[in-house]
Design a protein around this motif. Structure first.
Motif, PDB file in Angstrom:
ATOM      1  N   HIS A 193       0.840  -1.205   0.000  1.00  0.00           N
ATOM      2  CA  HIS A 193       0.000   0.000   0.000  1.00  0.00           C
ATOM      3  C   HIS A 193       0.873   1.252   0.000  1.00  0.00           C
ATOM      4  O   HIS A 193       0.578   2.224  -0.709  1.00  0.00           O
ATOM      5  CB  HIS A 193      -0.935   0.012   1.211  1.00  0.00           C
ATOM      6  CG  HIS A 193      -2.152  -0.833   1.041  1.00  0.00           C
ATOM      7  ND1 HIS A 193      -3.204  -0.487   0.229  1.00  0.00           N
ATOM      8  CD2 HIS A 193      -2.487  -2.029   1.587  1.00  0.00           C
ATOM      9  CE1 HIS A 193      -4.139  -1.416   0.284  1.00  0.00           C
ATOM     10  NE2 HIS A 193      -3.712  -2.375   1.100  1.00  0.00           N
ATOM     11  N   ILE A 236       2.317   1.821  -3.488  1.00  0.00           N
ATOM     12  CA  ILE A 236       1.276   2.313  -4.395  1.00  0.00           C
ATOM     13  C   ILE A 236       0.944   3.772  -4.103  1.00  0.00           C
ATOM     14  O   ILE A 236       0.870   4.597  -5.018  1.00  0.00           O
ATOM     15  CB  ILE A 236       0.016   1.424  -4.294  1.00  0.00           C
ATOM     16  CG1 ILE A 236       0.321   0.042  -4.896  1.00  0.00           C
ATOM     17  CG2 ILE A 236      -1.178   2.080  -4.987  1.00  0.00           C
ATOM     18  CD1 ILE A 236      -0.722  -1.019  -4.594  1.00  0.00           C
ATOM     19  N   ASP A 237       0.773   4.108  -2.825  1.00  0.00           N
ATOM     20  CA  ASP A 237       0.415   5.478  -2.452  1.00  0.00           C
ATOM     21  C   ASP A 237       1.563   6.459  -2.682  1.00  0.00           C
ATOM     22  O   ASP A 237       1.362   7.544  -3.227  1.00  0.00           O
ATOM     23  CB  ASP A 237      -0.023   5.540  -0.985  1.00  0.00           C
ATOM     24  CG  ASP A 237      -1.317   4.784  -0.729  1.00  0.00           C
ATOM     25  OD1 ASP A 237      -2.055   4.488  -1.694  1.00  0.00           O
ATOM     26  OD2 ASP A 237      -1.577   4.460   0.452  1.00  0.00           O
ATOM     27  N   THR A 238       2.770   6.078  -2.266  1.00  0.00           N
ATOM     28  CA  THR A 238       3.924   6.968  -2.373  1.00  0.00           C
ATOM     29  C   THR A 238       4.280   7.270  -3.822  1.00  0.00           C
ATOM     30  O   THR A 238       4.618   8.392  -4.168  1.00  0.00           O
ATOM     31  CB  THR A 238       5.146   6.352  -1.661  1.00  0.00           C
ATOM     32  OG1 THR A 238       4.814   6.146  -0.289  1.00  0.00           O
ATOM     33  CG2 THR A 238       6.370   7.244  -1.768  1.00  0.00           C
ATOM     34  N   ALA A 272       2.263   6.842  -6.439  1.00  0.00           N
ATOM     35  CA  ALA A 272       1.056   7.139  -7.230  1.00  0.00           C
ATOM     36  C   ALA A 272       0.834   6.116  -8.339  1.00  0.00           C
ATOM     37  O   ALA A 272       0.590   6.460  -9.485  1.00  0.00           O
ATOM     38  CB  ALA A 272       1.112   8.552  -7.786  1.00  0.00           C
ATOM     39  N   LEU A 273       0.920   4.844  -7.962  1.00  0.00           N
ATOM     40  CA  LEU A 273       0.680   3.753  -8.918  1.00  0.00           C
ATOM     41  C   LEU A 273      -0.821   3.433  -8.912  1.00  0.00           C
ATOM     42  O   LEU A 273      -1.256   2.387  -8.445  1.00  0.00           O
ATOM     43  CB  LEU A 273       1.508   2.526  -8.536  1.00  0.00           C
ATOM     44  CG  LEU A 273       3.014   2.745  -8.442  1.00  0.00           C
ATOM     45  CD1 LEU A 273       3.709   1.486  -7.947  1.00  0.00           C
ATOM     46  CD2 LEU A 273       3.582   3.189  -9.778  1.00  0.00           C
ATOM     47  N   GLU A 274      -1.610   4.362  -9.417  1.00  0.00           N
ATOM     48  CA  GLU A 274      -3.055   4.317  -9.315  1.00  0.00           C
ATOM     49  C   GLU A 274      -3.699   3.111  -9.970  1.00  0.00           C
ATOM     50  O   GLU A 274      -4.785   2.695  -9.581  1.00  0.00           O
ATOM     51  CB  GLU A 274      -3.645   5.603  -9.889  1.00  0.00           C
ATOM     52  CG  GLU A 274      -3.190   6.827  -9.120  1.00  0.00           C
ATOM     53  CD  GLU A 274      -3.345   8.117  -9.905  1.00  0.00           C
ATOM     54  OE1 GLU A 274      -3.721   8.058 -11.089  1.00  0.00           O
ATOM     55  OE2 GLU A 274      -3.071   9.169  -9.322  1.00  0.00           O
ATOM     56  N   ASP A 275      -3.048   2.553 -10.970  1.00  0.00           N
ATOM     57  CA  ASP A 275      -3.639   1.422 -11.684  1.00  0.00           C
ATOM     58  C   ASP A 275      -3.249   0.077 -11.076  1.00  0.00           C
ATOM     59  O   ASP A 275      -3.557  -0.965 -11.638  1.00  0.00           O
ATOM     60  CB  ASP A 275      -3.254   1.470 -13.155  1.00  0.00           C
ATOM     61  CG  ASP A 275      -1.745   1.481 -13.378  1.00  0.00           C
ATOM     62  OD1 ASP A 275      -1.017   1.887 -12.453  1.00  0.00           O
ATOM     63  OD2 ASP A 275      -1.297   1.083 -14.471  1.00  0.00           O
ATOM     64  N   THR A 296      -2.965  -2.651  -7.603  1.00  0.00           N
ATOM     65  CA  THR A 296      -3.484  -3.045  -6.303  1.00  0.00           C
ATOM     66  C   THR A 296      -2.388  -3.828  -5.591  1.00  0.00           C
ATOM     67  O   THR A 296      -1.450  -4.314  -6.248  1.00  0.00           O
ATOM     68  CB  THR A 296      -4.736  -3.939  -6.434  1.00  0.00           C
ATOM     69  OG1 THR A 296      -4.354  -5.182  -7.035  1.00  0.00           O
ATOM     70  CG2 THR A 296      -5.815  -3.259  -7.261  1.00  0.00           C
TER      71      THR A 296
END
Length: 87
Positions: free
Chosen positions: A10, A13-15, A17-20, A22
């Motif tokens: 998580h 992904i958040d740091t 910005a891997l928005e696509d 999970t």
């Protein structure tokens, strides 16, 4: 997948910005850089800062072990867990 690995996924992904993506898209044993997740040196710096802030882990840029610690989510998890145990 253990709780720390899930937290790290998580965080990645958040740091970054891997928005696509999970957490399930990230294999805990796969390399984070180049052939694996495809992160680069700028991503490594951003991720390193985020890990230091979240887990109060000291990362020394000159430490030759960093490459091994950042090889995969599983390795990062082991590194952070060992740091916690030492405190």
């Amino acid at each position: 997948m253990n709780t720390l690995e899930l937290e790290l996924k998580h965080l990645i992904i958040d740091t970054l910005a891997l928005e696509d993506m999970t957490p399930e898209d990230i294999d805990s044993e796969a390399p984070l850089f180049v052939d694996g997740l495809g992160l680069d040196s700028i991503d490594a710096l951003e991720l390193g800062v985020a890990i230091q802030k979240k887990y109060q882990v000291k990362l020394d840029a000159s430490n030759s072990q960093n490459k091994e610690h950042f090889r995969s989510v599983a390795n990062l998890s082991k590194f952070i867990a060992s740091h916690r145990a030492a405190q």
